[in-house]
Enzyme design. Structure first.
Site, mmCIF file in Angstrom:
data_model
loop_
_atom_site.group_PDB
_atom_site.id
_atom_site.type_symbol
_atom_site.label_atom_id
_atom_site.label_comp_id
_atom_site.label_asym_id
_atom_site.label_seq_id
_atom_site.Cartn_x
_atom_site.Cartn_y
_atom_site.Cartn_z
ATOM 1 N N THR A 227 -9.045 7.266 11.131
ATOM 2 C CA THR A 227 -9.662 7.435 12.445
ATOM 3 C C THR A 227 -8.745 7.111 13.617
ATOM 4 O O THR A 227 -7.866 6.240 13.505
ATOM 5 C CB THR A 227 -10.904 6.508 12.539
ATOM 6 O OG1 THR A 227 -11.313 6.402 13.915
ATOM 7 C CG2 THR A 227 -10.606 5.100 12.047
ATOM 8 N N GLU B 208 -9.600 5.398 15.991
ATOM 9 C CA GLU B 208 -9.845 3.992 16.379
ATOM 10 C C GLU B 208 -8.681 3.098 15.973
ATOM 11 O O GLU B 208 -8.508 2.017 16.528
ATOM 12 C CB GLU B 208 -11.128 3.464 15.712
ATOM 13 C CG GLU B 208 -12.380 3.578 16.555
ATOM 14 C CD GLU B 208 -12.447 2.574 17.707
ATOM 15 O OE1 GLU B 208 -12.826 3.002 18.820
ATOM 16 O OE2 GLU B 208 -12.142 1.374 17.513
ATOM 17 N N TYR C 288 -13.852 -2.518 13.099
ATOM 18 C CA TYR C 288 -13.893 -1.204 12.426
ATOM 19 C C TYR C 288 -12.485 -0.617 12.324
ATOM 20 O O TYR C 288 -12.046 -0.188 11.253
ATOM 21 C CB TYR C 288 -14.814 -0.264 13.216
ATOM 22 C CG TYR C 288 -14.730 1.185 12.791
ATOM 23 C CD1 TYR C 288 -15.439 1.668 11.701
ATOM 24 C CD2 TYR C 288 -13.926 2.091 13.497
ATOM 25 C CE1 TYR C 288 -15.348 3.006 11.309
ATOM 26 C CE2 TYR C 288 -13.834 3.427 13.116
ATOM 27 C CZ TYR C 288 -14.545 3.877 12.028
ATOM 28 O OH TYR C 288 -14.455 5.193 11.641
ATOM 29 N N LYS D 73 -10.293 0.122 8.894
ATOM 30 C CA LYS D 73 -9.837 1.474 8.551
ATOM 31 C C LYS D 73 -8.312 1.524 8.404
ATOM 32 O O LYS D 73 -7.780 2.338 7.651
ATOM 33 C CB LYS D 73 -10.297 2.451 9.628
ATOM 34 C CG LYS D 73 -11.773 2.839 9.522
ATOM 35 C CD LYS D 73 -11.981 3.843 8.400
ATOM 36 C CE LYS D 73 -13.389 4.384 8.348
ATOM 37 N NZ LYS D 73 -13.573 5.450 7.377
#
Ligand code: NAP
Ligand code: G4F
Length: 322
Positions: free
Chosen positions: A126, A128, A150, A154
């Protein structure tokens, strides 16, 4: 013989779009769902494929469950889409987020190595992971500097995917996907919260939308386009890591303006307020991906533009509520 694909996170947003694509390509699709007292197949039903996918109950945090499934299926392709995917919840649920998003992929990679080393693996990485790393466009060489539990969770899975590829020669790839949305996006994510809210205002069911940080900017694409890039990655001779994005950036104000426009409502500002409740302990201000590598090597192109995406979501939400 049909190719076999195993898709975790089958009942989320991306799972049904990916499964539909694979079914159209004549794959046998097995989909992993957690155990629920009341299973929810709404997103699979929305795409009309709930009877075409073979559902398996399991959990990516349970290594025994992953070993059993992967040993028995020996799938040609494994797409790991399962996650605690809501960034906003990842501060309060940091341990769960880590168990699912970091150790879940590790369980799957170990199962592949032990029981089905020729399976090709896709990891749902991601944007992010970039955090506020740079203020411009992000590509495969941009430094990762995650700002949320998060994003951190990841990043572990990203590097483990690279590590299994390099250590054990697995065909394991990361798709670094930027935000992608659709009419079956979870309602807690900002685009769907807005299109659902606009539909409610249009139909007189609500009179305002309350959001958090209105200044954030993102690169938003359509999930139906993005799943094609996942599949293309696993069709390559060599595994690799690819940014998948539109290359265009928009603000939350743009989402609001376009969503209200498609509902035929003027003066959108008068329907929107901000509440600190929806703000995050650390915010990621600006993302915009550079999909050049995916376009050149995979031949991937997005088909849906931003206006078309928001229109699709607003119209679907209005139709659903009617
Ligand atoms: P989503 O709608 O949240 O779907 C994720 C699915 O995984 C949900 O159905 C969830 O079930 C399931 N799941 C959660 N924990 C699990 C576990 N322990 N075992 C098995 N299944 C589990 O997410 P999405 O938008 O489809 O995204 C797919 C993947 O791409 C996710 O990994 C996400 O982090 C990643 N990603 C998404 C975007 C995006 O913009 N959509 C961008 C980059 C990366 P419950 O809902 O019942 O928990
Ligand atoms: O829609 P969001 O919750 O998506 P976010 O945090 O960018 O995460 C999504 O995209 C990631 C890819 O970059 C995925 F990996 C992840 O799984 C997920 O799919 O929030 C977008 C922006 C944020 O800056 C947030 O602070 O919108 C801002 N925002 C403002 N008001 C809001 C709200 N977000 C939500 N969810 N709800 C609000 O009321």
């Amino acid at each position: 013989m049909k190719k076999v694909a195993f898709v975790t996170g089958i009942a989320g947003q991306d799972g049904p779009y990916l499964a539909k694509l694979l079914l159209e390509k004549d794959y046998k699709v097995y989909g992993l769902m957690k155990r629920y007292s009341n299973p929810n197949l709404t997103n699979l039903e929305f795409l009309g494929i709930e009877k075409d996918v073979e559902l398996i109950t399991g959990d990516i945090t349970d290594d025994g469950s992953m070993n059993h499934i992967i040993k028995n299926l020996k799938p040609n392709e494994i797409y790991n889409l399962a996650a605690q995917s809501f960034v906003g919840a990842s501060w309060d649920l940091n341990k769960l987020t880590t168990e699912v998003n970091s150790l879940g992929p590790l369980n799957i990679l170990n199962s592949i190595k032990m029981h089905s080393p020729s399976s090709k693996y896709y990891q749902a990485s991601t944007s992010e992971m970039y955090g506020n790393s740079n203020g411009g466009r992000q590509d495969e060489s941009t430094t990762f500097k995650p700002r949320s539990p998060y994003g951190v969770s990841k990043l572990y899975a990203y590097w483990m995917t690279v590590n299994f590829r390099e250590s054990y020669s697995l065909h394991a790839s990361n798709g670094i996907l930027f935000n992608h949305e659709s009419p079956i996006r979870g309602k807690e994510f900002v685009t769907r919260k807005i299109t659902d809210g606009v539909a409610r205002i249009k139909l007189g069911l609500e009179d305002k939308i309350t959001l958090g940080n209105l200044d954030a900017k993102r690169d938003w694409g359509f999930a139906g386009d993005f799943v094609e890039a996942m599949w293309l990655m696993l069709q390559q001779e060599e595994p690799g890591d690819y940014v998948v994005a539109t290359g265009e950036q928009h603000s939350i104000g743009d989402v609001l303006r376009i969503a209200f426009k498609h509902a035929g409502i003027e003066n959108w500002e008068s329907y929107v307020s901000s509440d600190p409740r929806f703000k995050r302990p650390a915010e990621l201000h600006s993302l915009c991906g550079d999909p050049t590598k995916a376009e050149k090597i995979l031949g991937w192109q997005r088909k849906t533009d931003f206006d078309g995406l928001i229109k699709l979501m607003v119209e679907e939400d209005i139709a659903r509520l009617k």
